[in-house]
Design a protein around this motif. Sequence first.
Motif, PDB file in Angstrom:
ATOM      1  N   ALA A  98      -4.084   8.315  -0.534  1.00 51.54           N
ATOM      2  CA  ALA A  98      -2.940   7.897  -1.355  1.00 51.54           C
ATOM      3  C   ALA A  98      -3.376   6.606  -2.018  1.00 51.54           C
ATOM      4  O   ALA A  98      -3.185   5.527  -1.465  1.00 51.54           O
ATOM      5  N   VAL A 111       3.201  11.025  -1.884  1.00 52.73           N
ATOM      6  CA  VAL A 111       3.015  11.106  -0.433  1.00 52.73           C
ATOM      7  C   VAL A 111       3.963  12.149   0.159  1.00 52.73           C
ATOM      8  O   VAL A 111       3.562  13.005   0.970  1.00 52.73           O
ATOM      9  N   MET A 156       1.993   7.782   4.847  1.00 50.62           N
ATOM     10  CA  MET A 156       1.222   9.000   5.095  1.00 50.62           C
ATOM     11  C   MET A 156       0.897   9.133   6.588  1.00 50.62           C
ATOM     12  O   MET A 156       1.071  10.208   7.184  1.00 50.62           O
ATOM     13  N   ALA A 190       1.959   3.148   1.009  1.00 43.97           N
ATOM     14  CA  ALA A 190       1.606   4.561   0.867  1.00 43.97           C
ATOM     15  C   ALA A 190       0.793   5.045   2.066  1.00 43.97           C
ATOM     16  O   ALA A 190       1.050   6.131   2.618  1.00 43.97           O
ATOM     17  N   TRP A 231       8.063   4.082   4.244  1.00 43.60           N
ATOM     18  CA  TRP A 231       7.941   3.535   2.886  1.00 43.60           C
ATOM     19  C   TRP A 231       9.055   2.539   2.607  1.00 43.60           C
ATOM     20  O   TRP A 231       8.806   1.405   2.150  1.00 43.60           O
ATOM     21  N   ALA A 268       7.911   9.498   6.805  1.00 34.51           N
ATOM     22  CA  ALA A 268       7.189   8.835   5.716  1.00 34.51           C
ATOM     23  C   ALA A 268       8.148   8.075   4.821  1.00 34.51           C
ATOM     24  O   ALA A 268       7.866   6.931   4.412  1.00 34.51           O
TER      25      ALA A 268
END
Length: 413
Positions: free
Chosen positions: A368, A378, A304, A300, A409, A405
Motif C-alpha cells: 500500500a 486497502v 492492511m 495504510a 485507519w 482496517a
Amino acid sequence: MKSVVEQFGEIDPPQRLLMGPGPVNAHPRVLRAMSADLLGQFDPEMTSYMNEVMALYRPIFGTQNQWTFLVDGTARAGIEAALVSLVAPGDTVLVVNFGRFGLLLSEILQRIGARIEAVEAPWGEIVPLDAIEAAIHRTGPALVATIHGDTSTTMAQPLDGFGNLCARAGALSYVDATATIGGMEIATDRWGVDVVSGGLQKCLGGPSGSAPITISQRAAAHIQRRKHVEQGIRRDDIEDGEGPLIGSNYFDLAMIMDYWSDKRLNHHTEATTMLYGARECARIMLAEGLEARYARHRAAGGAMTAGLRAMGLRVFGDDRHRMTNVTAVHIPDGVDGEAVRRKMREHFEIEIGTAFGPLAGKVWRIGAMGYNARKHKVLLTLAALEAVLRGEGLSLPAGEGVAAALATWEATR
C-alpha cells in the motif's frame, strides 16, 4: 496472413490495481507530465529542469548534498552506479544482509571484484547496530552497504547512527532506499550516510526507469579521484583523477556528476520523459508534506496489517521493524497461493505479490504505497482477498478484515 501491425494492436492494458511490493500505479499527474514535448539535452529549459530536480530531491533525501540527481535506468541502475563508482576491484565491502536485496548487493560487488564480507540476520529480522559495529571492526571495510527496506522480507533496517559508525572506522557508507523513498523518512544527513539511491516505482508513485541518488562531498571526492573522461569528449577544463578506473562507462558517477554540473559534460542523453516524471513525483510529495506523506503510509500499512490479522491470517516478520508500505502474510495451509493471486487479478483486477528464496510459495506480499496508500484501496484489496479465500474453501470471519482496517485507519488519521 495478417501483417505484424495487424497482429499487434494498440497497447491497452487492463486497469489493474497494483497492490504488490511494487511497481504500483503511477499518479495521473506523473503520467501527464511524461506526455510533455521532448527537449534537447542542453536546451536551457532542459538544463533548468535538471537543476530543479536536484533541488526537489534534496528534502526528499533529507540532505543538503550538492550531488543529488538522477541516474537513468531502473532503481537497480542507481545501485550499480553507486557500487561500481565507490568500489574498486580488491576493496573490502561489508554487506548488511537480511533479505534478497542484500544478496543482490553481494552479487553486484562480486562482479566488480570486491572482497565481500557480510553481517546477516534471518529473513524477517534486522541486523542490530552493535552487530554491524562488530563486523566493521572485524573486517576493516572500505565501504559498508545495506538496504533500508527489503521488500523480500518487508523489514526496514534502522539506520540512525549507521553512517557515523562507518565514518568513524574510515569507511564509506551506501544505502539502497528503493522500497522506502517517498513512504518512510530518508534522513541522509542525520544518518551520516555517504550515498543513498532509490527508484520511482514504489512510494514515489511513478514508473520504473529513473533512479534518484544523493552523494556526500566525501563520497564525491572519492569518486572524482577515479574520474576518467572518455576520449571523444575530453575537455581542457576537466581533468582525470589518479585513482583506479571506474569499471563502467554508463554508470560512471564521476562523469555523470559533470553532466549534471555547470560543465554539462556530454556523457549521455538524459532520459527526458523520465526526468519529467521524476520531477512531478517530487512536486506531488513535497506539496503533500513529508510528515503527512509518511503518516499516510503508516496508516495504510497499519490498516492492511490489522485487516489481515482480523481475517485470521498470520503476518510474517518482526512487528518492531516492519516497513510501513509492504506487509507479508503467510499463505494458509492447504491454499494454493498462485491460484489466489490469479483469481485476485481475474475477478477483481487486483495484483498482490509472490515471494522469493526461502519465502517462495509461503507468503504473499501486499503493498500500500505511493498513489495506492489510500483507505479505499486497502479496503478493496482486503475485501477481494476475503472473497477469493472463501471461494477457495477457507473459513473466515465475515467482514472482519475490512472493519479492522477501517478502524485502524481512522484511529491513525
